[in-house]
Design a protein around this motif. Structure first.
Motif, PDB file in Angstrom:
ATOM      1  N   ALA A  37       0.869  -1.172   0.000  1.00 17.92           N
ATOM      2  CA  ALA A  37       0.000   0.000   0.000  1.00 17.92           C
ATOM      3  C   ALA A  37       0.906   1.222   0.000  1.00 17.92           C
ATOM      4  O   ALA A  37       1.975   1.199   0.593  1.00 17.92           O
ATOM      5  N   ARG A  39       2.551   4.927  -2.007  1.00 18.90           N
ATOM      6  CA  ARG A  39       2.680   5.867  -3.122  1.00 18.90           C
ATOM      7  C   ARG A  39       2.898   5.255  -4.491  1.00 18.90           C
ATOM      8  O   ARG A  39       2.767   5.939  -5.495  1.00 18.90           O
ATOM      9  N   PHE A  54       0.117  12.737   7.177  1.00 16.69           N
ATOM     10  CA  PHE A  54       0.246  11.276   7.161  1.00 16.69           C
ATOM     11  C   PHE A  54      -0.190  10.630   8.483  1.00 16.69           C
ATOM     12  O   PHE A  54      -0.828   9.573   8.486  1.00 16.69           O
ATOM     13  N   ILE A  81      -1.474  -6.059   4.722  1.00 18.37           N
ATOM     14  CA  ILE A  81      -0.844  -5.546   5.946  1.00 18.37           C
ATOM     15  C   ILE A  81      -1.538  -4.246   6.308  1.00 18.37           C
ATOM     16  O   ILE A  81      -1.752  -3.389   5.445  1.00 18.37           O
ATOM     17  N   PHE A  83      -2.588  -0.691   7.212  1.00 19.08           N
ATOM     18  CA  PHE A  83      -1.932   0.567   6.896  1.00 19.08           C
ATOM     19  C   PHE A  83      -1.750   1.385   8.171  1.00 19.08           C
ATOM     20  O   PHE A  83      -2.709   1.821   8.802  1.00 19.08           O
ATOM     21  N   ALA A  84      -0.511   1.571   8.557  1.00 22.18           N
ATOM     22  CA  ALA A  84      -0.154   2.313   9.773  1.00 22.18           C
ATOM     23  C   ALA A  84       1.322   2.660   9.641  1.00 22.18           C
ATOM     24  O   ALA A  84       1.866   2.602   8.538  1.00 22.18           O
ATOM     25  N   ASP A  85       1.999   2.998  10.725  1.00 21.39           N
ATOM     26  CA  ASP A  85       3.423   3.283  10.634  1.00 21.39           C
ATOM     27  C   ASP A  85       4.117   2.879  11.936  1.00 21.39           C
ATOM     28  O   ASP A  85       3.502   2.887  13.000  1.00 21.39           O
ATOM     29  N   ILE A  86       5.411   2.583  11.834  1.00 21.07           N
ATOM     30  CA  ILE A  86       6.152   2.173  13.030  1.00 21.07           C
ATOM     31  C   ILE A  86       6.343   3.343  14.004  1.00 21.07           C
ATOM     32  O   ILE A  86       6.673   3.123  15.159  1.00 21.07           O
ATOM     33  N   PHE A  99       5.849  14.368   9.732  1.00 17.93           N
ATOM     34  CA  PHE A  99       6.577  14.042   8.501  1.00 17.93           C
ATOM     35  C   PHE A  99       6.776  15.301   7.695  1.00 17.93           C
ATOM     36  O   PHE A  99       5.825  16.010   7.401  1.00 17.93           O
ATOM     37  N   GLY A 104      10.919  12.898   5.056  1.00 19.20           N
ATOM     38  CA  GLY A 104      10.728  11.787   5.979  1.00 19.20           C
ATOM     39  C   GLY A 104      10.398  12.230   7.384  1.00 19.20           C
ATOM     40  O   GLY A 104      10.042  13.388   7.624  1.00 19.20           O
ATOM     41  N   PRO A 105      10.527  11.296   8.350  1.00 15.49           N
ATOM     42  CA  PRO A 105      10.019  11.555   9.696  1.00 15.49           C
ATOM     43  C   PRO A 105      10.869  12.527  10.508  1.00 15.49           C
ATOM     44  O   PRO A 105      12.084  12.606  10.346  1.00 15.49           O
ATOM     45  N   HIS A 329      12.942  -5.403   1.074  1.00 14.11           N
ATOM     46  CA  HIS A 329      12.624  -4.128   1.731  1.00 14.11           C
ATOM     47  C   HIS A 329      11.359  -3.635   1.037  1.00 14.11           C
ATOM     48  O   HIS A 329      10.813  -4.361   0.208  1.00 14.11           O
TER      49      HIS A 329
HETATM   50  O1  CP3 Z   1       1.955  -1.325   2.967  1.00 13.99           O
HETATM   51  C1  CP3 Z   1       2.569  -1.434   4.065  1.00 13.99           C
HETATM   52  O2  CP3 Z   1       3.678  -2.001   4.151  1.00 13.99           O
HETATM   53  C2  CP3 Z   1       1.885  -0.975   5.337  1.00 13.99           C
HETATM   54  C3  CP3 Z   1       2.173   0.346   5.817  1.00 13.99           C
HETATM   55  C4  CP3 Z   1       3.543   0.757   6.311  1.00 13.99           C
HETATM   56  C5  CP3 Z   1       4.009   2.095   6.193  1.00 13.99           C
HETATM   57  N1  CP3 Z   1       5.203   2.209   6.862  1.00 13.99           N
HETATM   58  C6  CP3 Z   1       3.300   3.170   5.485  1.00 13.99           C
HETATM   59  C7  CP3 Z   1       4.026   4.412   5.153  1.00 13.99           C
HETATM   60  C8  CP3 Z   1       4.528   0.052   7.018  1.00 13.99           C
HETATM   61  C9  CP3 Z   1       4.574  -1.427   7.374  1.00 13.99           C
HETATM   62  C10 CP3 Z   1       5.554   0.975   7.376  1.00 13.99           C
HETATM   63  C11 CP3 Z   1       6.746   0.609   8.170  1.00 13.99           C
HETATM   64  C12 CP3 Z   1       7.804   1.607   8.400  1.00 13.99           C
HETATM   65  N2  CP3 Z   1       7.669   2.942   8.602  1.00 13.99           N
HETATM   66  C13 CP3 Z   1       9.167   1.285   8.534  1.00 13.99           C
HETATM   67  C14 CP3 Z   1       9.745  -0.104   8.494  1.00 13.99           C
HETATM   68  C15 CP3 Z   1       9.941  -0.595   7.117  1.00 13.99           C
HETATM   69  C16 CP3 Z   1      10.992   0.134   6.351  1.00 13.99           C
HETATM   70  O3  CP3 Z   1      10.618   0.771   5.346  1.00 13.99           O
HETATM   71  O4  CP3 Z   1      12.179   0.102   6.746  1.00 13.99           O
HETATM   72  C17 CP3 Z   1       9.869   2.483   8.783  1.00 13.99           C
HETATM   73  C18 CP3 Z   1      11.358   2.637   8.974  1.00 13.99           C
HETATM   74  C19 CP3 Z   1       8.908   3.524   8.832  1.00 13.99           C
HETATM   75  C20 CP3 Z   1       9.156   4.955   9.132  1.00 13.99           C
HETATM   76  C21 CP3 Z   1       8.756   5.790   7.998  1.00 13.99           C
HETATM   77  N3  CP3 Z   1       7.445   6.040   7.641  1.00 13.99           N
HETATM   78  C22 CP3 Z   1       9.585   6.510   7.118  1.00 13.99           C
HETATM   79  C23 CP3 Z   1      11.094   6.509   7.169  1.00 13.99           C
HETATM   80  C24 CP3 Z   1       8.747   7.183   6.233  1.00 13.99           C
HETATM   81  C25 CP3 Z   1       9.131   8.217   5.222  1.00 13.99           C
HETATM   82  C26 CP3 Z   1       9.804   7.661   4.055  1.00 13.99           C
HETATM   83  C27 CP3 Z   1       9.006   7.954   2.828  1.00 13.99           C
HETATM   84  O5  CP3 Z   1       8.945   7.055   1.987  1.00 13.99           O
HETATM   85  O6  CP3 Z   1       8.462   9.070   2.734  1.00 13.99           O
HETATM   86  C28 CP3 Z   1       7.403   6.824   6.536  1.00 13.99           C
HETATM   87  C29 CP3 Z   1       6.189   7.307   5.853  1.00 13.99           C
HETATM   88  C30 CP3 Z   1       5.284   6.259   5.294  1.00 13.99           C
HETATM   89  N4  CP3 Z   1       4.916   5.108   5.923  1.00 13.99           N
HETATM   90  C31 CP3 Z   1       4.618   6.344   4.049  1.00 13.99           C
HETATM   91  C32 CP3 Z   1       3.811   5.194   3.956  1.00 13.99           C
HETATM   92  C33 CP3 Z   1       2.866   4.837   2.846  1.00 13.99           C
HETATM   93  C34 CP3 Z   1       4.714   7.513   3.068  1.00 13.99           C
HETATM   94  C35 CP3 Z   1       4.004   8.695   3.615  1.00 13.99           C
HETATM   95  C36 CP3 Z   1       3.077   9.389   2.653  1.00 13.99           C
HETATM   96  O7  CP3 Z   1       2.279   8.741   1.953  1.00 13.99           O
HETATM   97  O8  CP3 Z   1       3.129  10.616   2.623  1.00 13.99           O
END
Ligand code: CP3
Length: 350
Positions: A37, A39, A54, A81, A83-86, A99, A104-105, A329
């Motif tokens: 799920a 972008r 976000f 899975i 839709f949420a975030d760690i 964000f 990023g975060p 990944h």
């Molecule tokens: O589809 C799925 O896998 C379920 C949803 C999910 C998201 N984040 C959605 C998300 C899951 C399982 C995560 C896990 C996550 N989040 C991790 C572990 C996995 C990995 O990628 O290493 C980590 C480190 C994060 C922290 C995080 N969240 C970061 C570093 C970022 C920004 C990076 C980016 O791509 O912008 C996010 C944002 C995030 N989490 C988005 C999504 C769809 C993008 C935000 C948006 O749509 O504006």
């Protein structure tokens, strides 16, 4: 059906994904993708424009359930899975999380460990919207497709909490040497909050759980044992103590050779492998756990013949044991959607 007809053969409706996690070798592996799920899908980008930010998106069960289901409508994935975030847990423990677009975060000042310890119980309450998302998704999803809940693993979450952003994690890794007790206390709070959060997710409909340890790399063996393996084992044990028996997948990305110790001691049923994992390593692990991975998301994005060949190679090298097809990944945001469909078709025939 006439009364004299024999009863229908009992069809096994246990989702293929859960059968693989029960250590079964199947006619073909189940498949799902980390970050399936998000972008890479135009319908996600459209939905995302309707949320203020976000984090609010993640806390809105209607939008989050819709985002969870979007890839399930497009592709015959075997698991969804949630839709949420760690980084929702740090927010629920009282640290500010936001964000920055394109960067990023970002996290505010780290609260004291004591104040966070006091908020562990309340943190699960503050995350109840994710339970509501799980309920809605489980109700909408076909029974043969499984629903995965997840949390960030304590070390990875701690790195963001300590650094305040994505980074090289030098401060967090140094803390393991300069103030190991402080790091242990932070991780203990996260273990506690994570157990409660995951119990809540299972009660709301999650049928398996994944711990995302995205930053398991660059840790010496003893530090890895202390901040990765032991906290994961404590989380699995904490779940079992509360009668939660769903399978757990641990994904210590970058663990390298330490993944074997991890698989033996973390108590997980599944181990996620990253893009580097050698074929023989995976095969050794398959004797005791189900493995998941490890297609390179950059190859998925690139597509073409090389992608097809690598998919076939993964099926060939690991398909003879308990295996869940996945990436090493998450899906890159600019991955062409038809590359995803092409891999799913190659693995499932659907
Ligand atoms: O589809 C799925 O896998 C379920 C949803 C999910 C998201 N984040 C959605 C998300 C899951 C399982 C995560 C896990 C996550 N989040 C991790 C572990 C996995 C990995 O990628 O290493 C980590 C480190 C994060 C922290 C995080 N969240 C970061 C570093 C970022 C920004 C990076 C980016 O791509 O912008 C996010 C944002 C995030 N989490 C988005 C999504 C769809 C993008 C935000 C948006 O749509 O504006």
């Amino acid at each position: 059906m006439a009364l004299s007809d024999p009863p229908p053969a009992t069809t096994d409706v246990t989702p293929r994904f859960l059968r693989a996690l029960a250590h079964e070798t199947l006619d073909r592996p189940p498949i799902w993708f980390m970050r399936q799920a998000g972008r890479s899908l135009p319908e996600y980008r459209e939905l995302r424009t309707r949320a203020q930010d976000f984090i609010s998106f993640c806390h809105d069960p209607e939008m989050a359930a819709e985002a969870t289901l979007q890839p399930m409508r497009r592709f015959p994935f075997d698991a969804a899975i949630v839709f949420a975030d760690i980084l929702l847990i740090p927010g629920a423990l009282g640290q500010r999380v936001w964000f920055e677009t394109g960067e990023g975060p970002r996290l505010g000042e780290l609260p004291s460990i004591e104040s966070m310890a006091d908020q562990v119980e309340a943190s699960t309450e503050r995350l109840s919207a994710i339970g509501e998302t799980l309920k809605r998704v489980r109700a909408a999803l076909e029974p043969e497709r499984a629903l995965i809940g997840f949390a960030g693993a304590p070390w990875t979450v701690a790195t963001y909490m300590i650094e305040g952003r994505g980074s090289d994690r030098v401060r967090a890794r140094s803390l393991a040497f300069t103030d190991p007790e402080m790091l242990d206390r932070l991780i203990a709070v996260l273990v506690d909050a994570t157990i409660r959060y995951l119990v809540m997710q299972v009660r709301a409909g999650a049928q398996a759980l994944q711990l995302f340890e995205s930053w398991a790399e660059l840790l010496p063996e003893d530090v890895f044992e202390r901040v990765v393996t032991r906290p994961h084992a404590a989380i699995v044990q904490g779940l079992r103590d509360q009668g939660i028996d769903v399978p757990v997948i641990g994904f210590p990305r970058g663990a390298g050779a330490l993944v074997e110790n991890y698989a033996a001691a973390a108590g997980v049923q599944g181990v996620g492998l990253d893009v580097q994992a050698p074929a023989a390593l995976g095969q050794r692990l398959q004797k005791t756990v189900t493995i998941q991975g490890a297609l390179d998301p950059l190859l998925l994005r690139a597509g073409g013949e090389a992608l097809d060949r690598r998919v076939d190679q993964l099926l060939q090298q690991w398909g003879g044991g308990p295996y869940i097809f996945n990436l090493g990944h998450g899906v890159m945001p600019d991955t062409p959607v038809d590359h995803i469909g092409r891999v799913v078709h190659r693995v499932t025939g659907l």
